[in-house]
Scaffold this motif. Structure first.
Motif, PDB file in Angstrom:
ATOM      1  N   ALA A 301       0.761  -1.012   0.042  1.00 49.56           N
ATOM      2  CA  ALA A 301       0.113   0.024  -0.091  1.00 49.56           C
ATOM      3  C   ALA A 301       1.056   1.176   0.164  1.00 49.56           C
ATOM      4  O   ALA A 301       0.675   2.227  -0.672  1.00 49.56           O
ATOM      5  N   ASP A 304       2.494   1.758  -3.261  1.00 44.34           N
ATOM      6  CA  ASP A 304       1.258   2.471  -4.309  1.00 44.34           C
ATOM      7  C   ASP A 304       1.408   3.766  -4.065  1.00 44.34           C
ATOM      8  O   ASP A 304       1.504   4.624  -5.153  1.00 44.34           O
ATOM      9  N   LEU A 305       1.082   4.541  -2.859  1.00 46.18           N
ATOM     10  CA  LEU A 305       1.037   5.790  -2.793  1.00 46.18           C
ATOM     11  C   LEU A 305       2.461   6.507  -2.959  1.00 46.18           C
ATOM     12  O   LEU A 305       2.271   7.530  -3.796  1.00 46.18           O
ATOM     13  N   ALA A 308       2.593   6.828  -6.609  1.00 47.94           N
ATOM     14  CA  ALA A 308       1.795   7.790  -6.897  1.00 47.94           C
ATOM     15  C   ALA A 308       2.326   9.211  -6.756  1.00 47.94           C
ATOM     16  O   ALA A 308       2.057   9.841  -7.717  1.00 47.94           O
ATOM     17  N   LEU A 309       2.770   9.315  -5.632  1.00 51.69           N
ATOM     18  CA  LEU A 309       3.290  10.523  -5.389  1.00 51.69           C
ATOM     19  C   LEU A 309       4.648  11.025  -6.337  1.00 51.69           C
ATOM     20  O   LEU A 309       4.776  11.956  -6.563  1.00 51.69           O
ATOM     21  N   SER A 311       5.070   9.954  -9.274  1.00 46.46           N
ATOM     22  CA  SER A 311       4.614  10.339 -10.573  1.00 46.46           C
ATOM     23  C   SER A 311       3.986  11.762 -10.559  1.00 46.46           C
ATOM     24  O   SER A 311       4.013  12.602 -11.705  1.00 46.46           O
ATOM     25  N   LEU A 312       3.649  12.109  -9.370  1.00 48.22           N
ATOM     26  CA  LEU A 312       3.090  13.499  -9.359  1.00 48.22           C
ATOM     27  C   LEU A 312       4.421  14.455  -9.365  1.00 48.22           C
ATOM     28  O   LEU A 312       4.264  15.561 -10.042  1.00 48.22           O
ATOM     29  N   GLU A 313       5.273  13.995  -8.686  1.00 47.20           N
ATOM     30  CA  GLU A 313       6.220  14.685  -8.768  1.00 47.20           C
ATOM     31  C   GLU A 313       7.120  14.908 -10.153  1.00 47.20           C
ATOM     32  O   GLU A 313       7.579  16.219 -10.346  1.00 47.20           O
ATOM     33  N   LYS A 315       5.555  14.948 -12.904  1.00 48.07           N
ATOM     34  CA  LYS A 315       4.812  15.866 -13.444  1.00 48.07           C
ATOM     35  C   LYS A 315       4.991  17.121 -13.035  1.00 48.07           C
ATOM     36  O   LYS A 315       5.056  18.247 -14.205  1.00 48.07           O
ATOM     37  N   MET A 316       5.211  17.467 -11.945  1.00 47.77           N
ATOM     38  CA  MET A 316       5.274  18.806 -11.596  1.00 47.77           C
ATOM     39  C   MET A 316       6.662  19.521 -11.958  1.00 47.77           C
ATOM     40  O   MET A 316       6.717  20.312 -12.348  1.00 47.77           O
ATOM     41  N   GLU A 317       7.771  18.317 -11.859  1.00 49.28           N
ATOM     42  CA  GLU A 317       8.968  18.519 -12.445  1.00 49.28           C
ATOM     43  C   GLU A 317       8.850  18.854 -13.898  1.00 49.28           C
ATOM     44  O   GLU A 317       9.988  19.710 -14.403  1.00 49.28           O
ATOM     45  N   GLU A 319       8.389  20.730 -16.445  1.00 48.35           N
ATOM     46  CA  GLU A 319       8.906  21.531 -17.387  1.00 48.35           C
ATOM     47  C   GLU A 319      10.281  22.282 -16.615  1.00 48.35           C
ATOM     48  O   GLU A 319      10.885  23.047 -17.534  1.00 48.35           O
ATOM     49  N   SER A 320      10.760  22.015 -15.482  1.00 46.29           N
ATOM     50  CA  SER A 320      11.757  22.474 -15.006  1.00 46.29           C
ATOM     51  C   SER A 320      13.018  21.437 -15.317  1.00 46.29           C
ATOM     52  O   SER A 320      13.829  21.360 -14.627  1.00 46.29           O
ATOM     53  N   GLY A 425      12.665   7.612 -23.267  1.00 46.57           N
ATOM     54  CA  GLY A 425      11.593   8.427 -23.130  1.00 46.57           C
ATOM     55  C   GLY A 425      11.432   9.204 -21.976  1.00 46.57           C
ATOM     56  O   GLY A 425      10.497  10.048 -21.479  1.00 46.57           O
TER      57      GLY A 425
ATOM     58  N   HIS B 135      10.677  26.877 -12.188  1.00 45.25           N
ATOM     59  CA  HIS B 135      11.887  26.538 -12.368  1.00 45.25           C
ATOM     60  C   HIS B 135      12.581  26.553 -10.907  1.00 45.25           C
ATOM     61  O   HIS B 135      13.484  25.525 -10.750  1.00 45.25           O
ATOM     62  N   ARG B 137      11.214  26.035  -8.030  1.00 46.44           N
ATOM     63  CA  ARG B 137      10.483  25.134  -7.017  1.00 46.44           C
ATOM     64  C   ARG B 137      11.190  23.932  -6.753  1.00 46.44           C
ATOM     65  O   ARG B 137      11.401  23.184  -7.857  1.00 46.44           O
ATOM     66  N   THR B 185       1.885  23.700 -21.264  1.00 47.35           N
ATOM     67  CA  THR B 185       3.246  23.754 -20.605  1.00 47.35           C
ATOM     68  C   THR B 185       3.329  22.792 -20.005  1.00 47.35           C
ATOM     69  O   THR B 185       4.626  22.431 -19.665  1.00 47.35           O
ATOM     70  N   ARG B 254      -4.979  10.050  -5.212  1.00 48.35           N
ATOM     71  CA  ARG B 254      -4.759   9.441  -6.359  1.00 48.35           C
ATOM     72  C   ARG B 254      -5.847   9.772  -7.412  1.00 48.35           C
ATOM     73  O   ARG B 254      -5.673   9.879  -8.585  1.00 48.35           O
ATOM     74  N   LEU B 257      -4.626  12.756  -9.043  1.00 47.25           N
ATOM     75  CA  LEU B 257      -3.410  12.455 -10.028  1.00 47.25           C
ATOM     76  C   LEU B 257      -4.087  12.104 -11.221  1.00 47.25           C
ATOM     77  O   LEU B 257      -3.579  12.231 -12.433  1.00 47.25           O
TER      78      LEU B 257
END
Lengths: 630, 603
Positions: A301, A304-305, A308-309, A311-313, A315-317, A319-320, A425, B135, B137, B185, B254, B257
């Motif tokens: 469990a 999993d989280l 998930a986090l 992948s969020l990271e 995503k947020m990254e 473009e940086s 990729g 950038h 962050r 973006t 989740r 996301l």
């Protein structure tokens, strides 16, 4: 009548104890009398009577001597049922432990596996080792033996775990160290060690080894195994059921070790490409197991989280994305453009673009190349300070070849790591970028040392002689430094694997080899005048012509109707669907061994259907026991 | 219209939208060209407002390779939110919003965020600032605890709700405009997203008046539910429900996301050719597997369910074809085509697709002759080959003809297939493993069926297979041609290579296909109405795509059909859930269900 019983614990010189007994007395009574007479106060509960002439234990204490058919001339020995054994494990380590000498080998193995925390003991058995040459004696003294004889004997089917290991391993730091030895892969062996090991040169040689399996239905003592004998514990049936890295740390490790040695000693044939991949995996596994010592995973469990986090990271990254600007030389392989030219290169996302100079890098690039899906190959020679990255980039017109020449190791590692990630990729922002750089650098370090010391240095953690990773055939074919780029090439596809995944990958590739899982016996087919080889696999029998070395016939268990052993003339007869009958006598092994292999594999295949944790010992015995089972 | 079935016509009332689905490629091409022109302008104007944009994205790149990344061949168009009339797309839009809010959360103080959301104009500014702020962050996960994230998500959903209630149709349009920009973006293929986001803004602007009613409705409902989701943990007593709260939070994250992912999905319009020379145009999203696309095609075309239905890629220029495997990603494969490609995507029944599993004895045993086998034994054989922890590759070996690199001649060689690749025996050597020479490894190549190579390449027979990297589209020395003596050998090789390459996945695909076939039979016994609604909603993307390619003529129906649509969406969602009742799909089904109930509540 009088009966004389040798009590082992009194020493071999002590005269037998003579008892006056009635033939109607039961065995328990005899033991009681015997113990009283010795006047030794101790725990005799593990002791039992062994009838030497008949090679038989008298374990049923309620039976009378009459019932056993024992007369005054019977030589009885009173001794413990559990005795120490020197057990060689697949990873080359020798343990000294107490094994049961009175129950069937099948149960003895179960006991050993319980102690060592190996699930599915039915897949393993004991093998009598190949006689070692005389000169080994001096070496033998140096061999370290890990003592487990103090481990209390338990009958619990599953040991209770403490700190992820059976409780008896958690007792002391020494015991913990032994468990680590069992559950962590060994470092690659020195090339000389590989070269010195016995290697089966032919199928017939292999057949001789397979003739050394112990009989599962009889006990050790019946098979002439004495106290402190040396035996090998090995996986015998190559049908591995329900492998679960979470519970099978020791099992997986030992299986990996057995597979690794099978590859290194060319017990199983593979191609050069496959050998390089095995080498790369071994390198990776040894490297990772040093940094993450246990194959333990946290709870599902949380994972999993976590992911998930993560992948969020990502995503947020998104473009940086770091841009790293380095100058690299470049040569598009075209007729017109010979030699290398210097450009200002820029890495962004999964693309590289290049410019005439740094000043122009704000503008439009001369060309931008997306590396997604491309092949990346190294062309490196540390001593010559050559750091080339060869890119094979797919395009509608075919593959474009591009070479990047880096100035130094540092630059090479960075760009190589970037290219590899991009080909999958992933961008430079990916969390694996740094570790990728690190693994490339450590591999380069390996090339440095192996070329410097001429492959004589024992393996330490940073540098491994590449000769330690391949079979002796390739020691002759390639120098260590020639081998490095080839292994490095294969390595890039596995460098990101976790320890468990790498071990599993190794096992998968091993299992996918055409000759995987075959045990050989030299046989004489009925009506034939020459020796042939029978290969016994997890799902089939094959007939090999010794003269040509080719497989001439395959029979599958799936359409096998029945098999019989004529114990008098020692002949195995098998009937397949479609009225196919074969019969053969065994030359290099007892027909019990062949019978056990076939029955054993049939048994292994029943496991998937009956999905329970308890082992159907009775069925195994029925299928493999032969006339003893009747 | 000709390919439309009666049933579809019966259910849907926007028939005329379908009309041009069969129009010439030329027409579409022309229109596409016009779009591109418009887009260029738009991209420029967008860029003016976004100085932080990396410079090389302004103009088309001078990239020789991988053109596919930013250009589309004529039978494929990317249509994204330009088509935002249906509820599907509204959800997308919403998710995009959530996504950008998510971004802001990590940059701005949550207080100012709430403020900015309440007043649309200021929000605009915040969004435009966002990319620059990224950038410096630090990574989110390291910086924020679980609670932080959830708390912020809760706030976000609350304020979203409020904002939604306040916004007029005017502000909605402006929001859409910006939203699409910000999505661009975040996404990987920036260039592409900008292209279509700007396009979407054109179309959406012209349609806002019509859309606002329906899209606001669904927007609201989803928001309300996410609000209630968000509130739950805060209401809960902290002492005993802690664990549950943690779970809920995790679930919220989740969902968020999932929404973020959803928001970045791109869609392509593709043309699928049928065996009767007609064709269908449909929209696929970039995440869809071949199986999913096949399913929707099957539902639409009523051609009877069979596992043999396949999507076949034909590369005319090279005279070769390949059946896409069910697990493959369709869009990814189609993006390998060049702009001027003659390639076709065929929807057709191919018995060879799963022949391995129907008659495994002919492929897995390395036999030379075909034979019969009892079903029971077939199953056992398949279980044996594919059920274990590793897949045993069929023992394929034999003499094949190889076309030498760049030469016209074909030479005989003894080839062997192993899990690690295709090998051949060098001249004068025995076939011992260690002496084999690696011909190629299978990681980077696909196996194709060559057509009519006797005349094209002077092959010894017409039974040829081709191995090449999927991105290669033109004649090249990197394409390997092999020729077999008979069709049987050819099929055995092709299937064995597929097994070596895909392993167990192939068997899973087959089982899945069989399951659907069985499910299709079950469905036919259910009431016909549920089937109808299911099929109508699944063909929705098609109507949208065709709609957009028209000028704004069919707009008026949109409001009237809105109600009926959301109902059909619900039923299709449930039928989907029913059909995909497997463990792996559970999460996505669960997600779908939460959406559908939200829509459901309204009626």
């Amino acid at each position: 009548m009088f009966s004389s019983v040798t009590v082992e614990d009194l020493g071999s010189d002590a005269p037998p104890v003579t008892l006056s007994v009635d033939s109607g007395l039961h065995v328990g009574g005899v033991i009681l009398k015997l113990v009283e007479k010795t006047q030794i106060k101790r725990d005799w509960s593990d002791h039992a009577l062994w009838w030497e002439q008949k090679q038989r234990w008298l374990l049923r204490t309620a039976w009378t001597l009459d019932k056993y058919g024992i007369h005054a001339d019977a030589r009885l020995v009173f001794m413990p049922q559990h005795k120490p054994l020197r057990l060689g494990l697949p990873n080359g380590i020798t343990l000294r432990l107490r094994a049961c000498f009175s129950s069937s080998v099948f149960q003895t193995v179960m006991g050993i596996c319980r102690m060592l925390n190996i699930r599915h003991p039915e897949e393993l058995s004991l093998l009598q080792p190949v006689e070692e040459k005389k000169k080994k004696k001096d070496k033998n003294s140096a061999e370290e033996i890990y003592d487990l004889t103090e481990v209390p004997l338990s009958s619990a089917s599953r040991p209770c775990l403490y700190n992820g290991m059976p409780a008896h391993f958690a007792d002391s730091p020494q015991m913990e160290a032994i468990y680590k030895m069992l559950s962590v892969t060994q470092p690659p062996p020195a090339p000389e060690v590989i070269a010195k090991q016995y290697r089966a040169a032919s199928v017939v040689d292999k057949a001789h080894i397979h003739g050394r399996w112990l009989d599962s239905s009889r006990c050790l003592l019946q098979q002439g195994i004495q106290e402190n004998s040396r035996l090998w514990l090995r996986f015998k049936y190559f049908a591995f059921y329900d492998m679960e890295p979470k519970y099978d740390v020791v099992r997986l490790t030992q299986l990996y070790e057995q597979a690794r040695w099978a590859i290194l000693l060319e017990d199983i044939d593979c191609t050069e490409e496959e050998m390089m991949l095995f080498g790369a995996l071994q390198y990776h596994i040894s490297k990772v197991s040093q940094s993450e010592p246990q194959m333990l995973s946290s709870s599902a469990a949380m994972d999993d989280l976590e992911s998930a986090l993560q992948s969020l990271e990502v995503k947020m990254e998104g473009e940086s994305n770091d841009m790293s600007n380095v100058i690299v030389c470049f040569r598009p392989k075209r007729m017109t453009l010979k030699g290398y030219k210097q450009y200002w290169f820029k890495f962004q996302d999964t693309s590289i673009s290049y410019f005439k100079s740094k000043e122009e890098s704000i503008g439009e690039p001369i060309q931008q190349i997306n590396l997604k899906g491309c092949e990346v190959a190294p062309d490196v020679n540390v001593t010559a300070q050559k750091f080339l990255i060869r890119l094979l980039i797919p395009a509608p017109e075919g593959m474009n070849e591009v070479y990047l020449r880096c100035e130094n190791e540092q630059q090479y590692a960075q760009w190589m790591a970037g290219c590899r990630l991009a080909s999958k990729g992933k961008s430079l922002a990916d969390s694996s970028f740094q570790s990728e750089i690190q693994s490339i650098r450590s591999f380069l370090a390996m090339q440095k040392t192996s070329s410097g010391t001429h492959g004589n240095a024992p393996a330490n953690d940073e540098s491994i002689n590449t000769h330690s990773l391949v079979s002796p055939r390739y020691h002759k074919k390639y120098k260590a430094k020639q081998l490095t780029p080839r292994i490095l090439d294969a390595y890039q596809n596995v460098a990101q694997l976790s320890l468990t995944d790498a071990v599993m990958r190794f096992l998968q590739i091993w299992q996918a080899l055409p000759d995987f899982g075959l045990s050989y016996v030299v046989v004489r087919f009925k009506g034939s005048r020459k020796d042939e080889v029978l290969g016994i696999g997890p799902n089939r029998l094959i007939r090999i012509d010794l003269a040509v070395g080719d497989v001439v016939k395959t029979w599958r268990y799936n359409n096998m109707k029945q098999w019989n052993v004529n114990w008098d003339i020692r002949q195995v007869a098998i009937e397949f669907e479609g009225n196919i009958n074969i019969a053969f006598a065994c030359v290099t092994a007892d027909c019990k061994i062949v019978h056990e292999f076939i029955g054993g594999y049939i048994f292994m295949s029943t496991r998937s259907r009956a999905k329970s944790d308890t082992l159907n010992e009775e069925l195994f015995h029925k299928l493999t026991g032969g006339h003893e089972a009747l | 219209m000709d390919q439309l079935s009666d049933e579809e016509v019966e259910v849907r009332d926007e028939e005329e939208e379908e009309e041009d689905s069969d129009k010439d490629d030329q027409d579409l091409d022309k229109m596409f060209g016009a779009w591109l022109g418009e887009l260029d302008k738009l991209t420029q104007s967008l860029d003016d407002g976004r100085p932080e944009q990396p410079p090389q994205q302004e103009a088309p790149l001078r990239q020789e390779t991988n053109m596919a990344n930013f250009s589309y061949r004529f039978s494929i168009y990317n249509i994204n939110e330009a088509l935002n009339q249906g509820e599907n797309v509204d959800l997308d839009a919403l998710m995009a919003d959530l996504c950008s809010i998510e971004q802001e959360l990590s940059t701005c103080d949550s207080l100012t965020l709430t403020e900015s959301i309440r007043t649309p104009p200021s929000r605009l500014q915040v969004r435009q600032k966002a990319p620059t702020g990224h950038h410096g962050r630090p990574a989110l996960a390291s910086n924020f605890s679980l609670d932080d994230i959830t708390a912020q998500l809760e706030k976000a959903s609350l304020s979203m709700d409020e904002a939604a209630r306040q916004t007029s149709s005017h502000s909605l349009s402006s929001r859409q405009h910006r939203r699409t920009g910000s999505v661009g973006t975040v996404s990987e293929h920036e260039a592409r997203s900008i292209v279509h986001s700007s396009r979407s803004s054109v179309t959406s602007a012209s349609r806002v008046s019509v859309n606002s009613a329906s899209s606001m409705d669904s927007l609201d409902s989803v928001l309300r539910s996410s609000e209630s989701d968000g509130q739950q943990p805060s209401v809960m007593p902290s002492a005993e429900g802690e664990e549950q709260a943690a779970k809920l939070k995790a679930e919220n994250i989740r969902v968020a996301l999932e929404k973020i992912k959803e928001a970045q999905v791109k869609k392509l319009v593709i043309r699928v050719h049928l065996s009767d020379e007609s064709s269908k145009t449909m929209m696929v999203d970039e995440r869809q597997t071949v199986r999913q696309v096949l399913d929707s095609l099957l539902e639409k075309s009523h051609c009877g369910y069979s596992p043999d239905w396949s999507l076949v890629e034909t590369i005319n220029e090279l005279q070769m074809e390949r059946i896409f495997e069910d697990h493959e990603n369709l869009v990814e494969n189609l993006l390998n085509w060049t702009r001027d490609s003659q390639n076709l995507l065929m929807f057709t029944e191919r018995i060879e697709k799963y022949a391995v599993f129907k008659n495994p004895q002919n492929y897995l045993l390395g036999r030379k002759e075909t034979c019969e086998m009892a079903e029971r034994n077939k199953e056992a054989l398949l279980e044996e080959c594919f059920g274990g922890s590793s897949v045993s590759v069929p023992e394929m070996e034999g003499v094949l003809w190889l076309k030498e690199d760049g030469k016209k001649s074909w030479k005989k060689r003894y080839f062997l297939l192993r899990a690690s690749g295709i090998y051949y025996v060098p001249k004068g050597k025995a076939k011992a493993s260690r002496d084999l020479v690696c011909f190629l490894q299978l990681d980077h190549v696909n196996v194709y069926l060559g057509q009519d190579y006797k005349s094209k390449y002077k092959a010894p027979t017409d039974y040829c297979m081709v191995l090449k990297h999927p991105q290669i589209q033109k004649k090249s020395q990197y394409i390997k041609y092999l020729c077999c003596d008979d069709v049987r050998t050819l099929q055995q090789w092709i299937h064995s290579i597929r097994i070596a390459k895909y392993g167990k996945q192939l068997y899973i695909n087959f089982q899945e296909a069989m399951r659907r076939t069985e499910a299709a039979y079950d469905w036919s016994s259910l009431s016909s109405s549920s089937i109808k609604s299911g099929s109508s909603s699944s063909s929705l993307p098609e109507s949208q795509s065709t709609h957009s390619s028209q000028s704004d003529s069919g707009v008026s129906e949109m409001t009237s059909s809105g109600h009926a649509r959301s109902q059909s969406v619900v039923s299709s969602v449930f039928s989907d859930a029913w059909r995909r009742g497997t463990q792996g799909e559970f999460k996505s089904v669960h997600l779908l269900c939460t959406y559908s109930t939200q829509i459901y509540k309204r009626y």
